[in-house]
Design a protein around this motif. Structure first.
Motif, PDB file in Angstrom:
ATOM      1  N   VAL A  90       0.850  -1.203   0.000  1.00 56.74           N
ATOM      2  CA  VAL A  90       0.000   0.000   0.000  1.00 56.74           C
ATOM      3  C   VAL A  90       0.882   1.247   0.000  1.00 56.74           C
ATOM      4  CG1 VAL A  90      -1.661   1.353   1.355  1.00 56.74           C
ATOM      5  CG2 VAL A  90      -2.012  -1.111   1.041  1.00 56.74           C
ATOM      6  N   ARG A  91       1.902   1.249   0.825  1.00 53.51           N
ATOM      7  CA  ARG A  91       2.811   2.400   0.904  1.00 53.51           C
ATOM      8  C   ARG A  91       3.495   2.645  -0.445  1.00 53.51           C
ATOM      9  NH1 ARG A  91       4.272   1.887   5.662  1.00 53.51           N
ATOM     10  NH2 ARG A  91       5.575   0.059   5.403  1.00 53.51           N
ATOM     11  N   LEU A  92       3.942   1.584  -1.107  1.00 51.61           N
ATOM     12  CA  LEU A  92       4.564   1.708  -2.425  1.00 51.61           C
ATOM     13  C   LEU A  92       3.596   2.353  -3.414  1.00 51.61           C
ATOM     14  CD1 LEU A  92       6.745   1.040  -4.612  1.00 51.61           C
ATOM     15  CD2 LEU A  92       5.551  -1.161  -4.880  1.00 51.61           C
ATOM     16  N   MET A  93       2.387   1.842  -3.485  1.00 48.63           N
ATOM     17  CA  MET A  93       1.415   2.396  -4.428  1.00 48.63           C
ATOM     18  C   MET A  93       1.046   3.826  -4.056  1.00 48.63           C
ATOM     19  SD  MET A  93      -0.961  -0.883  -5.389  1.00 48.63           S
ATOM     20  CE  MET A  93      -0.802  -1.802  -3.872  1.00 48.63           C
ATOM     21  N   TRP A  94       0.894   4.085  -2.760  1.00 48.54           N
ATOM     22  CA  TRP A  94       0.491   5.415  -2.306  1.00 48.54           C
ATOM     23  C   TRP A  94       1.534   6.459  -2.692  1.00 48.54           C
ATOM     24  CZ3 TRP A  94      -3.988   7.273  -1.541  1.00 48.54           C
ATOM     25  CH2 TRP A  94      -4.163   8.481  -0.852  1.00 48.54           C
ATOM     26  N   GLN A  95       2.784   6.083  -2.724  1.00 43.82           N
ATOM     27  CA  GLN A  95       3.837   7.014  -3.136  1.00 43.82           C
ATOM     28  C   GLN A  95       3.684   7.427  -4.598  1.00 43.82           C
ATOM     29  OE1 GLN A  95       7.338   4.725  -2.206  1.00 43.82           O
ATOM     30  NE2 GLN A  95       7.362   5.386  -0.075  1.00 43.82           N
ATOM     31  N   HIS A  96       2.960   6.656  -5.363  1.00 38.87           N
ATOM     32  CA  HIS A  96       2.773   6.911  -6.801  1.00 38.87           C
ATOM     33  C   HIS A  96       1.322   7.259  -7.138  1.00 38.87           C
ATOM     34  CE1 HIS A  96       6.800   5.524  -7.982  1.00 38.87           C
ATOM     35  NE2 HIS A  96       6.680   4.694  -6.951  1.00 38.87           N
ATOM     36  N   ARG A  97       0.554   7.670  -6.157  1.00 34.63           N
ATOM     37  CA  ARG A  97      -0.880   7.917  -6.338  1.00 34.63           C
ATOM     38  C   ARG A  97      -1.135   9.068  -7.310  1.00 34.63           C
ATOM     39  NH1 ARG A  97       0.968   9.798  -1.606  1.00 34.63           N
ATOM     40  NH2 ARG A  97       0.513  11.948  -1.016  1.00 34.63           N
ATOM     41  N   ALA A  98      -2.258   8.957  -8.001  1.00 37.53           N
ATOM     42  CA  ALA A  98      -2.686  10.011  -8.915  1.00 37.53           C
ATOM     43  C   ALA A  98      -3.211  11.215  -8.150  1.00 37.53           C
ATOM     44  CB  ALA A  98      -3.769   9.475  -9.853  1.00 37.53           C
ATOM     45  N   GLU A  99      -3.805  10.960  -6.993  1.00 32.47           N
ATOM     46  CA  GLU A  99      -4.379  12.034  -6.169  1.00 32.47           C
ATOM     47  C   GLU A  99      -4.569  11.526  -4.753  1.00 32.47           C
ATOM     48  OE1 GLU A  99      -9.114  11.440  -6.793  1.00 32.47           O
ATOM     49  OE2 GLU A  99      -8.040  12.244  -8.528  1.00 32.47           O
ATOM     50  N   ASP A 100      -4.737  12.463  -3.828  1.00 36.17           N
ATOM     51  CA  ASP A 100      -5.064  12.110  -2.446  1.00 36.17           C
ATOM     52  C   ASP A 100      -6.574  11.940  -2.347  1.00 36.17           C
ATOM     53  OD1 ASP A 100      -2.484  12.208  -1.423  1.00 36.17           O
ATOM     54  OD2 ASP A 100      -2.616  14.320  -0.916  1.00 36.17           O
ATOM     55  N   SER A 101      -7.039  10.714  -2.441  1.00 35.36           N
ATOM     56  CA  SER A 101      -8.474  10.479  -2.326  1.00 35.36           C
ATOM     57  C   SER A 101      -8.700   9.113  -1.706  1.00 35.36           C
ATOM     58  CB  SER A 101      -9.157  10.563  -3.692  1.00 35.36           C
ATOM     59  OG  SER A 101      -8.780   9.462  -4.505  1.00 35.36           O
ATOM     60  N   LEU A 102      -9.875   8.965  -1.118  1.00 34.45           N
ATOM     61  CA  LEU A 102     -10.223   7.671  -0.532  1.00 34.45           C
ATOM     62  C   LEU A 102     -10.278   6.575  -1.582  1.00 34.45           C
ATOM     63  CD1 LEU A 102     -12.923   8.338   2.202  1.00 34.45           C
ATOM     64  CD2 LEU A 102     -10.705   7.241   2.474  1.00 34.45           C
ATOM     65  N   THR A 103     -10.798   6.894  -2.760  1.00 34.52           N
ATOM     66  CA  THR A 103     -10.933   5.838  -3.768  1.00 34.52           C
ATOM     67  C   THR A 103      -9.568   5.323  -4.217  1.00 34.52           C
ATOM     68  OG1 THR A 103     -12.087   5.129  -5.767  1.00 34.52           O
ATOM     69  CG2 THR A 103     -11.194   7.347  -5.793  1.00 34.52           C
ATOM     70  N   VAL A 104      -8.575   6.202  -4.336  1.00 35.89           N
ATOM     71  CA  VAL A 104      -7.233   5.741  -4.697  1.00 35.89           C
ATOM     72  C   VAL A 104      -6.645   4.926  -3.550  1.00 35.89           C
ATOM     73  CG1 VAL A 104      -4.878   6.481  -5.274  1.00 35.89           C
ATOM     74  CG2 VAL A 104      -6.837   7.608  -6.349  1.00 35.89           C
ATOM     75  N   ARG A 105      -6.882   5.340  -2.325  1.00 40.22           N
ATOM     76  CA  ARG A 105      -6.405   4.572  -1.167  1.00 40.22           C
ATOM     77  C   ARG A 105      -7.045   3.180  -1.157  1.00 40.22           C
ATOM     78  NH1 ARG A 105      -2.320   4.717   2.706  1.00 40.22           N
ATOM     79  NH2 ARG A 105      -2.930   3.216   4.267  1.00 40.22           N
ATOM     80  N   TRP A 106      -8.360   3.129  -1.422  1.00 33.93           N
ATOM     81  CA  TRP A 106      -9.031   1.824  -1.467  1.00 33.93           C
ATOM     82  C   TRP A 106      -8.443   0.935  -2.557  1.00 33.93           C
ATOM     83  CZ3 TRP A 106     -14.134   4.913  -1.332  1.00 33.93           C
ATOM     84  CH2 TRP A 106     -14.497   5.174  -0.008  1.00 33.93           C
ATOM     85  N   MET A 107      -8.128   1.524  -3.705  1.00 35.14           N
ATOM     86  CA  MET A 107      -7.546   0.723  -4.792  1.00 35.14           C
ATOM     87  C   MET A 107      -6.203   0.142  -4.365  1.00 35.14           C
ATOM     88  SD  MET A 107      -9.797   0.589  -7.099  1.00 35.14           S
ATOM     89  CE  MET A 107     -11.023   0.845  -5.821  1.00 35.14           C
ATOM     90  N   ALA A 108      -5.389   0.935  -3.655  1.00 38.48           N
ATOM     91  CA  ALA A 108      -4.108   0.423  -3.156  1.00 38.48           C
ATOM     92  C   ALA A 108      -4.339  -0.746  -2.199  1.00 38.48           C
ATOM     93  CB  ALA A 108      -3.315   1.540  -2.465  1.00 38.48           C
ATOM     94  N   GLU A 109      -5.322  -0.612  -1.321  1.00 38.93           N
ATOM     95  CA  GLU A 109      -5.604  -1.672  -0.353  1.00 38.93           C
ATOM     96  C   GLU A 109      -6.164  -2.923  -1.029  1.00 38.93           C
ATOM     97  OE1 GLU A 109      -7.892  -0.063   2.907  1.00 38.93           O
ATOM     98  OE2 GLU A 109      -6.438   1.539   3.223  1.00 38.93           O
ATOM     99  N   LEU A 110      -7.015  -2.745  -2.040  1.00 37.17           N
ATOM    100  CA  LEU A 110      -7.553  -3.898  -2.772  1.00 37.17           C
ATOM    101  C   LEU A 110      -6.439  -4.628  -3.514  1.00 37.17           C
ATOM    102  CD1 LEU A 110     -10.859  -2.471  -4.315  1.00 37.17           C
ATOM    103  CD2 LEU A 110     -10.628  -3.940  -2.316  1.00 37.17           C
ATOM    104  N   VAL A 111      -5.606  -3.878  -4.228  1.00 32.24           N
ATOM    105  CA  VAL A 111      -4.513  -4.497  -4.982  1.00 32.24           C
ATOM    106  C   VAL A 111      -3.558  -5.213  -4.032  1.00 32.24           C
ATOM    107  CG1 VAL A 111      -2.490  -4.039  -6.447  1.00 32.24           C
ATOM    108  CG2 VAL A 111      -4.688  -2.938  -6.960  1.00 32.24           C
ATOM    109  N   ALA A 112      -3.218  -4.591  -2.915  1.00 34.11           N
ATOM    110  CA  ALA A 112      -2.320  -5.222  -1.949  1.00 34.11           C
ATOM    111  C   ALA A 112      -2.924  -6.519  -1.407  1.00 34.11           C
ATOM    112  CB  ALA A 112      -2.004  -4.259  -0.812  1.00 34.11           C
ATOM    113  N   ALA A 113      -4.204  -6.510  -1.099  1.00 33.74           N
ATOM    114  CA  ALA A 113      -4.863  -7.736  -0.615  1.00 33.74           C
ATOM    115  C   ALA A 113      -4.859  -8.811  -1.699  1.00 33.74           C
ATOM    116  CB  ALA A 113      -6.287  -7.433  -0.164  1.00 33.74           C
TER     117      ALA A 113
END
Length: 190
Positions: A90-113
């Motif tokens: 999640v931290r790796l993906m978050w460092q490359h996020r398109a924007e600070d939003s809940l939906t992008v955070r959720w996508m990082a968590e889904l992909v990590a899971a």
């Protein structure tokens, strides 16, 4: 059931969710992941790897007003022993996020899971094609996706990126093109 063999239940649920979608870029992948998970496909843990509250917020954000009925309980808890790994991803993906939003955070968590499964990442997520995963990565983590210049399989790519950030070299070959396992990392994902 393999993620690529959609059953009637998953197709129906997907179409019901998309009929009430909020119109955001991630609606389609969330509907696909949820529909597959609900019908027993993929390898997603309970609540898609989110907290129960996070899961409800995800679904309400992407499908406002959707009546989901009873939430499936496949009994696949996120392994406690691998939570640090999930957090690192999640931290790796978050460092490359398109924007600070809940939906992008959720996508990082889904992909990590989804990375905790044993198939290709798109299959473990319950997506219906690798193209769906590539679009998710490009939309939510564009600078990370841009680093995958040779179209490496996404799960291998993410773990390789983690190892590189930690200074760990796992590959035996000095370059991918010379490696005897090249087809394992870069071949088609059927």
């Amino acid at each position: 059931m393999a993620a690529t063999s959609r059953d009637d239940e998953a197709e129906w649920l997907y179409s019901q969710l998309m009929a009430g979608a909020a119109g955001t870029g991630n609606d389609q992948v969330v509907a696909c992941i949820y529909a597959s998970w609900s019908s027993g496909a993929g390898a997603m843990p309970d609540w898609l790897g989110l907290t129960p509250v996070g899961f409800k917020r995800l679904m309400a954000h992407h499908f406002p007003g959707a009546r989901l009925g009873a939430t499936p309980n496949p009994g696949r808890a996120l392994p406690v022993a691998r939570r640090d790994e999930v957090e690192d991803l999640v931290r790796l993906m978050w460092q490359h996020r398109a924007e600070d939003s809940l939906t992008v955070r959720w996508m990082a968590e889904l992909v990590a899971a989804g990375c905790l499964g044993s198939d290709h990442l798109w299959q473990d997520l319950g997506l219906w094609s690798r193209a769906d995963l590539t679009a998710l990565m490009r939309r939510n983590f564009p600078s990370l996706a841009a680093l995958n210049t040779k179209d490496m399989k996404w799960k291998r790519f993410l773990y390789r990126q983690l190892c590189e950030t930690e200074g760990i070299r796992l590959c035996r070959s000095p370059s991918c093109e010379e490696c005897c396992d090249y087809h394992v990392c870069f071949g088609p994902e059927d």
